[in-house]
Design a protein around this motif. Structure first.
Motif, PDB file in Angstrom:
ATOM      1  N   TRP A 192     -23.260   1.569 -23.314  1.00 53.81           N
ATOM      2  CA  TRP A 192     -21.883   1.815 -23.737  1.00 53.81           C
ATOM      3  C   TRP A 192     -21.868   2.608 -25.048  1.00 53.81           C
ATOM      4  CZ3 TRP A 192     -17.927   1.223 -20.609  1.00 53.81           C
ATOM      5  CH2 TRP A 192     -18.007   0.302 -19.560  1.00 53.81           C
ATOM      6  N   VAL A 193     -21.346   3.816 -24.965  1.00 51.95           N
ATOM      7  CA  VAL A 193     -21.178   4.689 -26.126  1.00 51.95           C
ATOM      8  C   VAL A 193     -19.729   4.625 -26.574  1.00 51.95           C
ATOM      9  CG1 VAL A 193     -21.141   7.117 -26.869  1.00 51.95           C
ATOM     10  CG2 VAL A 193     -23.081   6.242 -25.532  1.00 51.95           C
ATOM     11  N   VAL A 194     -19.506   4.594 -27.885  1.00 46.61           N
ATOM     12  CA  VAL A 194     -18.154   4.638 -28.437  1.00 46.61           C
ATOM     13  C   VAL A 194     -17.955   5.941 -29.197  1.00 46.61           C
ATOM     14  CG1 VAL A 194     -16.537   3.619 -30.082  1.00 46.61           C
ATOM     15  CG2 VAL A 194     -17.856   2.146 -28.558  1.00 46.61           C
ATOM     16  N   LEU A 195     -17.016   6.742 -28.709  1.00 46.77           N
ATOM     17  CA  LEU A 195     -16.559   7.911 -29.453  1.00 46.77           C
ATOM     18  C   LEU A 195     -15.501   7.401 -30.417  1.00 46.77           C
ATOM     19  CD1 LEU A 195     -16.193  10.411 -26.462  1.00 46.77           C
ATOM     20  CD2 LEU A 195     -18.153  10.100 -27.995  1.00 46.77           C
ATOM     21  N   ILE A 228     -15.411  -1.425 -33.474  1.00 45.24           N
ATOM     22  CA  ILE A 228     -16.268  -0.380 -32.914  1.00 45.24           C
ATOM     23  C   ILE A 228     -17.640  -0.941 -32.574  1.00 45.24           C
ATOM     24  CG2 ILE A 228     -17.496   1.760 -33.504  1.00 45.24           C
ATOM     25  CD1 ILE A 228     -14.938   2.497 -35.150  1.00 45.24           C
ATOM     26  N   ARG A 229     -18.173  -1.759 -33.460  1.00 45.71           N
ATOM     27  CA  ARG A 229     -19.488  -2.354 -33.205  1.00 45.71           C
ATOM     28  C   ARG A 229     -19.445  -3.334 -32.038  1.00 45.71           C
ATOM     29  NH1 ARG A 229     -21.190  -2.242 -39.480  1.00 45.71           N
ATOM     30  NH2 ARG A 229     -23.000  -0.855 -39.265  1.00 45.71           N
ATOM     31  N   ILE A 238     -22.759   4.705 -31.445  1.00 40.38           N
ATOM     32  CA  ILE A 238     -21.497   5.024 -32.117  1.00 40.38           C
ATOM     33  C   ILE A 238     -21.543   6.477 -32.606  1.00 40.38           C
ATOM     34  CG2 ILE A 238     -20.015   4.499 -34.101  1.00 40.38           C
ATOM     35  CD1 ILE A 238     -21.150   1.601 -33.934  1.00 40.38           C
ATOM     36  N   VAL A 239     -20.483   7.230 -32.317  1.00 37.40           N
ATOM     37  CA  VAL A 239     -20.447   8.642 -32.683  1.00 37.40           C
ATOM     38  C   VAL A 239     -19.179   8.935 -33.480  1.00 37.40           C
ATOM     39  CG1 VAL A 239     -20.572  11.017 -31.859  1.00 37.40           C
ATOM     40  CG2 VAL A 239     -21.663   9.177 -30.539  1.00 37.40           C
ATOM     41  N   PRO A 240     -19.305   9.351 -34.746  1.00 39.94           N
ATOM     42  CA  PRO A 240     -18.131   9.710 -35.546  1.00 39.94           C
ATOM     43  C   PRO A 240     -17.603  11.094 -35.179  1.00 39.94           C
ATOM     44  CG  PRO A 240     -20.117  10.047 -36.826  1.00 39.94           C
ATOM     45  CD  PRO A 240     -20.560   9.465 -35.506  1.00 39.94           C
ATOM     46  N   ALA A 241     -16.423  11.423 -35.699  1.00 38.11           N
ATOM     47  CA  ALA A 241     -15.731  12.632 -35.258  1.00 38.11           C
ATOM     48  C   ALA A 241     -16.008  13.873 -36.085  1.00 38.11           C
ATOM     49  CB  ALA A 241     -14.224  12.380 -35.245  1.00 38.11           C
ATOM     50  N   HIS A 242     -16.571  13.732 -37.295  1.00 34.58           N
ATOM     51  CA  HIS A 242     -16.642  14.910 -38.170  1.00 34.58           C
ATOM     52  C   HIS A 242     -17.968  15.059 -38.909  1.00 34.58           C
ATOM     53  CE1 HIS A 242     -12.416  16.171 -37.811  1.00 34.58           C
ATOM     54  NE2 HIS A 242     -12.129  14.879 -37.731  1.00 34.58           N
TER      55      HIS A 242
END
Length: 271
Positions: A192-195, A228-229, A238-242
């Motif tokens: 499970w990946v979280v954008l 998120i965790r 976990i992948v941040p947006a910037h």
């Protein structure tokens, strides 16, 4: 693409469409101790590619909006989608994690899509908080108007805090950055990946437990880290947006997309 239990999985691609190499830490973090130190910012949108369908996550930023806000526009995310084999003219689902200007460009390129959005975000951008310059500073009126049009055309679905988009794809309200900020949970071959979208601009936010500078509710912003965790299989999911580190940690799907796209459903390479 399916997981061992035959559940569908998705390939996940991050499209780097703009950057700002001039940004400094004082623009990014509240109570920053080194405010003048450079801290570049990249801008991403995403697409999930499954065996039977593709789902677009946010639509990037228009070139003119990038110029207006002092960012360097690199490539149209719509053109990159085509390079990935995703036709925006036939795409049927676009998830909007929130309606800030760097997530709402190019929506006209998706004429057949249904857009999905947190109901709280629509209430926020059309409500009394927009009377305050602090809260409206990352929104563009012409782009908000597009989503009002889509609502009346029955092309916009306003959903609750937790919403199942498809088998293996769900969205979850966290708030903080704006009233309707959500994150996207995706089942991939590696788990499970979280954008995190703008619930995390940089990895540093979740590593240090600090808030980003553009905020609606600081308590929601910080507690979003815990949510998120809970949703991700590990911090490596976990992948941040910037964060420019995304381009360092993940690899391009092919040589033609080097510097433009990285694949997030494959485990990151530590640097």
């Amino acid at each position: 693409m399916t997981s061992p239990d035959r559940s569908p999985t998705y390939e996940v691609y991050a499209i780097r469409y703009a950057t700002n190499p001039r940004r400094v830490r004082g623009q990014n973090f509240i109570l920053e101790e080194r405010p003048s130190e450079l801290m570049p910012m990249d801008f991403f949108s995403w697409v999930l590619v499954g065996a039977e369908r593709s789902i677009v996550i946010d639509t990037g930023m228009a070139a003119e909006k990038a110029a207006k806000h002092g960012h360097d526009f690199l490539v149209s995310p719509v053109d990159v989608l085509r390079q990935l084999g995703v036709d925006p003219t036939t795409a049927d689902t676009v998830v909007m994690t929130h309606l800030h200007y760097d997530h709402t460009g190019h929506v006209d390129a998706f004429p057949k899509a249904r857009f999905l959005l947190q109901a709280e975000e629509m209430a926020y951008v059309t409500g009394p908080f927009m009377q305050k310059a602090w809260f409206r500073r990352a929104y563009e009126v012409d782009e908000i108007a597009k989503f009002l049009e889509y609502l009346h055309e029955e092309r916009l679905t306003l959903h609750g805090r937790d919403h199942q988009v498809a088998d293996g794809v769900s969205v979850h309200w966290v708030g903080g950055h704006c009233a309707g900020q959500e994150v996207v949970r995706v089942r991939t071959a590696r788990g499970w990946v979280v954008l995190a979208s703008d619930a995390l601009h940089y990895y540093e936010e979740i590593e240090r437990g600090v808030p980003f500078s553009v905020a609606f509710n600081l308590s929601d912003m910080i507690t979003a880290h815990d949510r998120i965790r809970e949703l991700a299989d590990s911090d490596d999911h976990i992948v941040p947006a910037h964060d420019p580190k995304v381009m360092e940690l993940y690899t391009a799907p092919n040589a033609d997309l080097e510097g433009k796209v990285v694949r997030l459903d494959i485990s990151p390479t530590k640097v």
